[in-house]
Design a protein around this motif. Structure first.
Motif, PDB file in Angstrom:
ATOM      1  N   SER A   1       0.826  -1.212   0.000  1.00  0.00           N
ATOM      2  CA  SER A   1       0.000   0.000   0.000  1.00  0.00           C
ATOM      3  C   SER A   1       0.859   1.259   0.000  1.00  0.00           C
ATOM      4  N   LEU A   2       1.933   1.266   0.795  1.00  0.00           N
ATOM      5  CA  LEU A   2       2.844   2.414   0.794  1.00  0.00           C
ATOM      6  C   LEU A   2       3.585   2.508  -0.537  1.00  0.00           C
ATOM      7  N   ALA A   3       3.996   1.369  -1.066  1.00  0.00           N
ATOM      8  CA  ALA A   3       4.684   1.363  -2.362  1.00  0.00           C
ATOM      9  C   ALA A   3       3.785   1.941  -3.446  1.00  0.00           C
ATOM     10  N   GLY A   4       2.494   1.632  -3.376  1.00  0.00           N
ATOM     11  CA  GLY A   4       1.565   2.162  -4.371  1.00  0.00           C
ATOM     12  C   GLY A   4       1.494   3.672  -4.353  1.00  0.00           C
ATOM     13  N   ILE A   5       1.464   4.259  -3.152  1.00  0.00           N
ATOM     14  CA  ILE A   5       1.448   5.722  -3.021  1.00  0.00           C
ATOM     15  C   ILE A   5       2.719   6.318  -3.601  1.00  0.00           C
ATOM     16  N   LEU A   6       3.863   5.732  -3.249  1.00  0.00           N
ATOM     17  CA  LEU A   6       5.140   6.252  -3.739  1.00  0.00           C
ATOM     18  C   LEU A   6       5.244   6.157  -5.260  1.00  0.00           C
ATOM     19  N   LYS A   7       4.813   5.032  -5.814  1.00  0.00           N
ATOM     20  CA  LYS A   7       4.881   4.876  -7.266  1.00  0.00           C
ATOM     21  C   LYS A   7       4.017   5.913  -7.969  1.00  0.00           C
ATOM     22  N   ALA A   8       2.853   6.200  -7.411  1.00  0.00           N
ATOM     23  CA  ALA A   8       1.986   7.225  -7.997  1.00  0.00           C
ATOM     24  C   ALA A   8       2.645   8.600  -7.913  1.00  0.00           C
ATOM     25  N   ASN A   9       3.279   8.914  -6.764  1.00  0.00           N
ATOM     26  CA  ASN A   9       3.975  10.199  -6.613  1.00  0.00           C
ATOM     27  C   ASN A   9       5.114  10.322  -7.619  1.00  0.00           C
ATOM     28  N   TYR A  10       5.912   9.254  -7.732  1.00  0.00           N
ATOM     29  CA  TYR A  10       7.043   9.297  -8.653  1.00  0.00           C
ATOM     30  C   TYR A  10       6.573   9.388 -10.107  1.00  0.00           C
ATOM     31  N   ALA A  11       5.464   8.738 -10.429  1.00  0.00           N
ATOM     32  CA  ALA A  11       4.938   8.812 -11.799  1.00  0.00           C
ATOM     33  C   ALA A  11       4.548  10.244 -12.152  1.00  0.00           C
ATOM     34  N   THR A  12       3.917  10.941 -11.207  1.00  0.00           N
ATOM     35  CA  THR A  12       3.529  12.339 -11.432  1.00  0.00           C
ATOM     36  C   THR A  12       4.758  13.222 -11.611  1.00  0.00           C
ATOM     37  N   LEU A  13       5.753  13.016 -10.739  1.00  0.00           N
ATOM     38  CA  LEU A  13       6.990  13.804 -10.840  1.00  0.00           C
ATOM     39  C   LEU A  13       7.735  13.489 -12.134  1.00  0.00           C
ATOM     40  N   HIS A  14       7.762  12.212 -12.511  1.00  0.00           N
ATOM     41  CA  HIS A  14       8.437  11.823 -13.744  1.00  0.00           C
ATOM     42  C   HIS A  14       7.803  12.520 -14.944  1.00  0.00           C
ATOM     43  N   GLU A  15       6.490  12.584 -14.953  1.00  0.00           N
ATOM     44  CA  GLU A  15       5.792  13.255 -16.057  1.00  0.00           C
ATOM     45  C   GLU A  15       6.136  14.742 -16.110  1.00  0.00           C
ATOM     46  N   ALA A  16       6.154  15.390 -14.932  1.00  0.00           N
ATOM     47  CA  ALA A  16       6.481  16.822 -14.883  1.00  0.00           C
ATOM     48  C   ALA A  16       7.923  17.080 -15.300  1.00  0.00           C
ATOM     49  N   PHE A  17       8.858  16.255 -14.810  1.00  0.00           N
ATOM     50  CA  PHE A  17      10.266  16.433 -15.165  1.00  0.00           C
ATOM     51  C   PHE A  17      10.491  16.170 -16.656  1.00  0.00           C
ATOM     52  N   THR A  18       9.814  15.153 -17.199  1.00  0.00           N
ATOM     53  CA  THR A  18       9.951  14.861 -18.632  1.00  0.00           C
ATOM     54  C   THR A  18       9.512  16.061 -19.461  1.00  0.00           C
ATOM     55  N   ARG A  19       8.377  16.658 -19.069  1.00  0.00           N
ATOM     56  CA  ARG A  19       7.874  17.825 -19.813  1.00  0.00           C
ATOM     57  C   ARG A  19       8.853  18.985 -19.731  1.00  0.00           C
ATOM     58  N   LEU A  20       9.382  19.262 -18.539  1.00  0.00           N
ATOM     59  CA  LEU A  20      10.308  20.391 -18.375  1.00  0.00           C
ATOM     60  C   LEU A  20      11.605  20.168 -19.152  1.00  0.00           C
ATOM     61  N   ILE A  21      12.107  18.937 -19.144  1.00  0.00           N
ATOM     62  CA  ILE A  21      13.338  18.640 -19.889  1.00  0.00           C
ATOM     63  C   ILE A  21      13.092  18.803 -21.385  1.00  0.00           C
ATOM     64  N   SER A  22      11.956  18.326 -21.877  1.00  0.00           N
ATOM     65  CA  SER A  22      11.627  18.477 -23.297  1.00  0.00           C
ATOM     66  C   SER A  22      11.554  19.955 -23.680  1.00  0.00           C
ATOM     67  N   GLU A  23      10.886  20.744 -22.837  1.00  0.00           N
ATOM     68  CA  GLU A  23      10.751  22.175 -23.110  1.00  0.00           C
ATOM     69  C   GLU A  23      12.096  22.878 -23.059  1.00  0.00           C
ATOM     70  N   ALA A  24      12.943  22.487 -22.104  1.00  0.00           N
ATOM     71  CA  ALA A  24      14.253  23.121 -21.978  1.00  0.00           C
ATOM     72  C   ALA A  24      15.128  22.826 -23.188  1.00  0.00           C
ATOM     73  N   VAL A  25      15.081  21.593 -23.686  1.00  0.00           N
ATOM     74  CA  VAL A  25      15.869  21.234 -24.874  1.00  0.00           C
ATOM     75  C   VAL A  25      15.373  22.005 -26.087  1.00  0.00           C
ATOM     76  N   GLU A  26      14.047  22.084 -26.244  1.00  0.00           N
ATOM     77  CA  GLU A  26      13.495  22.827 -27.372  1.00  0.00           C
ATOM     78  C   GLU A  26      13.845  24.306 -27.272  1.00  0.00           C
ATOM     79  N   GLY A  27      13.769  24.840 -26.050  1.00  0.00           N
ATOM     80  CA  GLY A  27      14.070  26.255 -25.844  1.00  0.00           C
ATOM     81  C   GLY A  27      15.525  26.601 -26.064  1.00  0.00           C
ATOM     82  N   SER A  28      16.401  25.615 -25.942  1.00  0.00           N
ATOM     83  CA  SER A  28      17.827  25.878 -26.129  1.00  0.00           C
ATOM     84  C   SER A  28      18.164  26.068 -27.601  1.00  0.00           C
TER      85      SER A  28
END
Length: 200
Positions: A121-148
């Motif tokens: 149950s705790l692992a499930g919460i953590l995996k959901a948190n990391y999935a959300t962060l992974h999505e946000a970081f992926t978007r920011l990295i993509s935008e930063a590369v394009e912006g460069s």
């Protein structure tokens, strides 16, 4: 007339008590009786909010994750004109919990991570948190590369892989600072050296 109880506020109060006890003793030292005493409520009040200790820990983990997430969002929204690369740096810094005022939070977070290894149950919460962060970081990295404006960088970098790497680095730095292997300043330098290399 019976006094109305705000169950949402009471659950958050109990979650804070769990976090304080986890900081002092680790999660193995958290009992329903001690949580009730720390939150200054009755055992019955705790049991009305949470049927089991596991349910209480799941809520407390979600509570601390929301608190960290709110700080990350505040940093991102605080300066809407910032570049994606700058926003990524702010978010990763908040997530690493390197500042002194977040040291107790870092101890509690890692206690939950350790417990999640044996709690689905705790692992499930953590995996959901990391999935959300992974999505946000992926978007920011993509935008930063394009912006460069560097098409070659867009070819070399896989934003999904880099986002995973950054999340793992942030957690690792949290642990290294807590055990004294790195100072917060050294960890900050490691994090930002890594981020700078992404745009080289």
């Amino acid at each position: 007339m019976p006094r109305q109880v705000d169950h949402g506020s009471r659950r958050r109060l109990i979650a804070e008590a769990v976090c304080h006890l986890a900081d002092e003793r680790g999660l193995e030292g958290v009992t329903l009786r001690d949580v009730a005493a720390r939150a200054q409520v009755s055992m019955g009040a705790v049991q009305r909010c949470f049927r089991t200790k596991e349910e209480m820990l799941v809520f407390a983990l979600g509570h601390i994750g929301e608190r960290i997430g709110e700080r990350v969002r505040a940093r991102l929204l605080g300066s809407p004109a910032q570049s994606a690369g700058t926003a990524l740096g702010h978010a990763a810094t908040e997530l690493s919990l390197l500042r002194e005022e977040h040291r107790a939070e870092a101890r509690v977070w890692l206690a939950f991570v350790a417990q999640a290894a044996v709690s689905e149950s705790l692992a499930g919460i953590l995996k959901a948190n990391y999935a959300t962060l992974h999505e946000a970081f992926t978007r920011l990295i993509s935008e930063a590369v394009e912006g460069s404006g560097r098409a070659d960088g867009a070819v070399r970098l896989d934003p999904h892989v880099e986002a995973r790497t950054l999340l793992a680095l942030a957690d690792g730095l949290t642990a290294h600072v807590l055990i004294g292997h790195l100072t917060p300043h050294e960890a900050h330098d490691v994090l930002h050296a890594h981020l700078a290399r992404l745009w080289e």
